[in-house]
Design an enzyme around this catalytic site. Structure first.
Site, short mmCIF file in Angstrom:
data_model
loop_
_atom_site.label_atom_id
_atom_site.label_comp_id
_atom_site.label_asym_id
_atom_site.label_seq_id
_atom_site.Cartn_x
_atom_site.Cartn_y
_atom_site.Cartn_z
N ASP A 52 5.38 19.28 50.58
CA ASP A 52 6.18 19.82 51.67
C ASP A 52 5.70 19.29 53.01
OD1 ASP A 52 8.01 21.64 53.05
OD2 ASP A 52 6.24 22.83 53.49
N GLU A 124 9.42 18.44 46.00
CA GLU A 124 8.26 18.47 46.90
C GLU A 124 6.96 18.19 46.14
OE1 GLU A 124 9.62 21.65 50.33
OE2 GLU A 124 8.86 22.42 48.43
#
Length: 232
Positions: A52, A124
């Site tokens: 992320d 992610e």
């Protein structure tokens, strides 16, 4: 399944993981680990945390350089449209990552494989694993293939006004003259209608109507983008 994933990544993206355990971790949900307690497995949450942050940084840097005239507020809105659950889940689906997630039986039966939140997490975590395994350049090459071309396809036009998108689209290969000319002004005092024409290097491209000159210009730019992308 992880061996199949390795083969798929190598064939499709030219990615060869040095540490397959990282890849396995990135595609393993907690429910799978809980159902295999004796295998000493790890699941994706820690790598997702890293992925992320990596995506936030790389996308921020890319749009900062690509849109030198875009103010901070618009950059923030564009990044928010690119770095979000909806976008990441679509990228994961496009990359067929859903086919390689290791799930527990209950989650499989509940349809988790198609759950947007899980697909976002997996995208992610894959980026996090790729970054750990091969570093910045490999991640940049991947997202230049998967994410950044979507800007030219209009995926994120809602986050950036159409005039800015049209200017960026047209000026990638050099400066061009973009002009908006008012063709007509009609309607009533309470319901005015403006019509604007957009020209590029003197050539008429599209027109647009709106309740103000500004809105008409935006509509003209939007129609021009649609036309130019179809002609591309």
């Amino acid at each position: 399944m992880i061996t199949q994933l390795q083969d798929y990544l190598a064939k499709t993206y030219g990615i060869h993981f040095n540490n397959p355990a990282l890849l396995a971790e990135a595609f393993t949900q907690a429910s799978y680990v809980n159902e295999h307690p004796h295998e000493n497995l790890k699941y994706y949450e820690r790598i997702e945390f890293l992925g992320d942050a990596v995506l936030q940084l790389f996308v921020s840097e890319y749009i900062y350089r690509r849109y030198p005239e875009l103010p901070q507020g618009k950059l923030t809105r564009l990044r928010a449209a690119m770095v979000c659950e909806d976008s990441f889940s679509k990228f994961a689906k496009e990359c067929h990552f859903d086919q390689y997630i290791r799930l527990g039986k209950g989650e499989e039966m509940a349809g988790a494989r198609n759950r947007a939140s899980l697909l976002c997490d997996i995208f992610e975590s894959f980026i996090g694993a790729l970054y750990l395994d091969q570093g910045r350049q490999a991640v940049e090459q991947f997202i230049q293939t998967v994410i950044f071309p979507k800007l030219d396809l209009g995926w994120f036009d809602h986050a950036v006004d159409a005039k800015t998108s049209l200017q960026e689209f047209l000026q990638r290969n050099g400066d061009v003259a973009i002009e908006y000319d008012l063709l007509s002004e009609g309607g009533t005092e309470n319901d005015p209608v403006f019509e604007v024409e957009v020209t590029v290097d003197g050539k008429k491209v599209a027109t647009g109507q709106g309740s103000s000159k500004k809105h008409a210009e935006m509509e003209a730019a939007k129609h021009a983008l649609e036309k130019l992308r179809m002609d591309k």
